[in-house]
Design a protein around this motif. Structure first.
Motif, PDB file in Angstrom:
ATOM      1  N   LEU B   9       0.841  -1.205   0.000  1.00 62.72           N
ATOM      2  CA  LEU B   9       0.000   0.000   0.000  1.00 62.72           C
ATOM      3  C   LEU B   9       0.873   1.251   0.000  1.00 62.72           C
ATOM      4  CD1 LEU B   9      -3.008   0.451  -0.010  1.00 62.72           C
ATOM      5  CD2 LEU B   9      -2.934   0.768   2.442  1.00 62.72           C
ATOM      6  N   LEU B  10       1.929   1.225   0.816  1.00 56.24           N
ATOM      7  CA  LEU B  10       2.861   2.361   0.851  1.00 56.24           C
ATOM      8  C   LEU B  10       3.465   2.588  -0.533  1.00 56.24           C
ATOM      9  CD1 LEU B  10       4.329   4.343   2.711  1.00 56.24           C
ATOM     10  CD2 LEU B  10       6.057   2.612   3.060  1.00 56.24           C
ATOM     11  N   THR B  12       2.185   1.704  -3.376  1.00 53.50           N
ATOM     12  CA  THR B  12       1.146   2.207  -4.280  1.00 53.50           C
ATOM     13  C   THR B  12       0.978   3.716  -4.124  1.00 53.50           C
ATOM     14  OG1 THR B  12      -0.004   0.115  -4.068  1.00 53.50           O
ATOM     15  CG2 THR B  12      -1.255   1.941  -4.939  1.00 53.50           C
ATOM     16  N   LEU B  13       0.956   4.177  -2.860  1.00 51.96           N
ATOM     17  CA  LEU B  13       0.804   5.612  -2.633  1.00 51.96           C
ATOM     18  C   LEU B  13       1.989   6.380  -3.198  1.00 51.96           C
ATOM     19  CD1 LEU B  13      -0.669   5.646   0.961  1.00 51.96           C
ATOM     20  CD2 LEU B  13      -1.814   6.174  -1.170  1.00 51.96           C
ATOM     21  N   LEU B  14       3.201   5.823  -3.008  1.00 54.19           N
ATOM     22  CA  LEU B  14       4.399   6.469  -3.536  1.00 54.19           C
ATOM     23  C   LEU B  14       4.325   6.553  -5.059  1.00 54.19           C
ATOM     24  CD1 LEU B  14       6.790   7.493  -1.942  1.00 54.19           C
ATOM     25  CD2 LEU B  14       7.962   5.379  -2.404  1.00 54.19           C
ATOM     26  N   PHE B  15       3.890   5.452  -5.684  1.00 51.02           N
ATOM     27  CA  PHE B  15       3.752   5.434  -7.132  1.00 51.02           C
ATOM     28  C   PHE B  15       2.712   6.456  -7.577  1.00 51.02           C
ATOM     29  CE2 PHE B  15       2.125   3.920 -11.138  1.00 51.02           C
ATOM     30  CZ  PHE B  15       3.270   3.565 -11.816  1.00 51.02           C
ATOM     31  N   GLY B  16       1.602   6.550  -6.815  1.00 49.86           N
ATOM     32  CA  GLY B  16       0.562   7.500  -7.190  1.00 49.86           C
ATOM     33  C   GLY B  16       1.046   8.936  -7.097  1.00 49.86           C
ATOM     34  N   ILE B  17       1.821   9.245  -6.047  1.00 49.92           N
ATOM     35  CA  ILE B  17       2.369  10.596  -5.910  1.00 49.92           C
ATOM     36  C   ILE B  17       3.288  10.888  -7.093  1.00 49.92           C
ATOM     37  CG2 ILE B  17       3.881  12.030  -4.513  1.00 49.92           C
ATOM     38  CD1 ILE B  17       2.797  10.618  -2.063  1.00 49.92           C
ATOM     39  N   LEU B  19       3.247   9.483 -10.086  1.00 50.00           N
ATOM     40  CA  LEU B  19       2.471   9.594 -11.325  1.00 50.00           C
ATOM     41  C   LEU B  19       1.798  10.956 -11.408  1.00 50.00           C
ATOM     42  CD1 LEU B  19       1.531   8.101 -13.824  1.00 50.00           C
ATOM     43  CD2 LEU B  19      -0.389   7.245 -12.536  1.00 50.00           C
ATOM     44  N   LEU B  37      10.630   8.817  -8.019  1.00 47.99           N
ATOM     45  CA  LEU B  37       9.727   8.310  -6.971  1.00 47.99           C
ATOM     46  C   LEU B  37       9.033   7.040  -7.426  1.00 47.99           C
ATOM     47  CD1 LEU B  37       7.984  11.471  -5.531  1.00 47.99           C
ATOM     48  CD2 LEU B  37       9.634  10.002  -4.435  1.00 47.99           C
ATOM     49  N   LEU B  39      10.124   4.845  -9.644  1.00 48.28           N
ATOM     50  CA  LEU B  39      11.104   3.752  -9.662  1.00 48.28           C
ATOM     51  C   LEU B  39      11.354   3.226  -8.253  1.00 48.28           C
ATOM     52  CD1 LEU B  39      13.607   5.212 -12.214  1.00 48.28           C
ATOM     53  CD2 LEU B  39      12.406   3.083 -12.459  1.00 48.28           C
ATOM     54  N   ASN B  40      11.402   4.146  -7.271  1.00 49.40           N
ATOM     55  CA  ASN B  40      11.629   3.716  -5.897  1.00 49.40           C
ATOM     56  C   ASN B  40      10.445   2.930  -5.359  1.00 49.40           C
ATOM     57  OD1 ASN B  40      14.131   4.621  -4.306  1.00 49.40           O
ATOM     58  ND2 ASN B  40      13.790   6.215  -5.802  1.00 49.40           N
ATOM     59  N   LEU B  44      10.644  -0.782  -3.699  1.00 51.61           N
ATOM     60  CA  LEU B  44      10.075  -1.166  -2.409  1.00 51.61           C
ATOM     61  C   LEU B  44       9.237  -2.430  -2.554  1.00 51.61           C
ATOM     62  CD1 LEU B  44       9.743  -0.494   0.529  1.00 51.61           C
ATOM     63  CD2 LEU B  44       7.841   0.957  -0.043  1.00 51.61           C
TER      64      LEU B  44
END
Lengths: 174, 102
Positions: B9-10, B12-17, B19, B37, B39-40, B44
């Protein structure tokens, strides 16, 4: 999942939000470094010591500094003037929200994530090195070639062309 | 929520930010920051699945190491391109770099 992991996750998310939402570009780069540091802590808490240290060295050390160099070279050190976001920001934000929502819903409903087994501890640096030199030696060499090509390419692309109005003035001969 | 779900979930949120940053920001350097962000977030995921037994003894770690190397190369080339664009257009704002605009 314990308190430290939760705090590191929140720090990571806060840094990521700061790095995409702030107006001053240098502050954005510093927010990105905070996010990288939080991720390094998360890797350490997950038992991947070597990756955590590589994250500190490569991302916080190298990539962050490269970003700050690029920001200063493009005179973005001050605050951005005018609108911060592109003209199609509503569409972009909507797409990002939709993608995040779909992924989060999918993984919250997934029954296959209940894995009880947790790896005890990660491989030591010695084991990682032996693995890189034995099983992964061809990818390692390809990576060396890729990094060399990328370094040469970056220098050539960023090199000022002759007669370029943006090039710095040449020192007078003699 | 178990640990694996928390990390996914973390991520996913990082990927969403990331994107949202790619699609919304106007400055080319900020777009590259957002790509980092994303890629990181993928890294994770690799580490979280590795921790919970997916893959072999160290496959997840190796994927992340190579992914970090590729991301470093991408950052160097991308920022060199931004500097070249800045030299040509005197701006790094993507809305104003529109010579090919129809």
């Amino acid at each position: 999942m314990n308190g430290i992991t939760l705090i590191l996750g929140l720090v990571t998310l806060a840094g990521a939000l700061a790095s995409v939402a702030l107006r001053n570009l240098v502050h954005c780069a510093l927010g990105l470094m905070v996010a990288f540091a939080g991720l390094a802590g998360l890797y350490l808490s997950l038992g991947a010591q070597f990756v955590g240290l590589v994250q500190v060295l490569v991302y916080i050390g190298a990539v962050g500094i490269v970003f700050i160099f690029a920001i200063l070279l493009t005179r973005g050190g001050g605050s951005e003037s005018g609108s911060l976001f592109s003209t199609s920001w509503a569409v972009g934000g909507g797409i990002a929200l939709a993608v995040t929502g779909v992924m989060a819903a999918a993984l919250l409903q997934s029954p296959s994530l209940d894995r009880g087994s947790v790896r005890a501890a990660g491989p030591t640096v010695r084991q990682v090195g032996e693995s890189l030199m034995a099983d992964y030696v061809i990818p390692l060499e390809v990576m060396a070639l890729l990094l060399t090509a990328a370094a040469i390419g970056a220098i050539i692309v960023a090199m000022p062309e002759k007669g370029d109005p943006g090039a710095p003035p040449q020192p007078p001969p003699g | 929520m178990n640990e694996l779900s928390f990390f996914l979930l973390l991520s996913t949120l990082l990927f969403g930010i990331g994107l949202a940053g790619v699609l919304v920001r106007r400055n080319a350097i900020l777009v590259l920051v957002s790509v980092e962000l994303m890629l990181n977030a993928a890294n994770l995921n690799f580490i979280a699945f590795w921790r919970h037994g997916a893959g072999g003894e160290s496959a997840g770690l190796m994927f992340v190491l190579f992914s970090i190397a590729v991301a470093a190369a991408e950052a160097a080339v991308g920022l060199a391109l931004v500097i070249a664009v800045y030299r040509r257009f005197r701006t790094a704002h993507l809305d104003r770099v529109d010579t090919l605009k129809g």
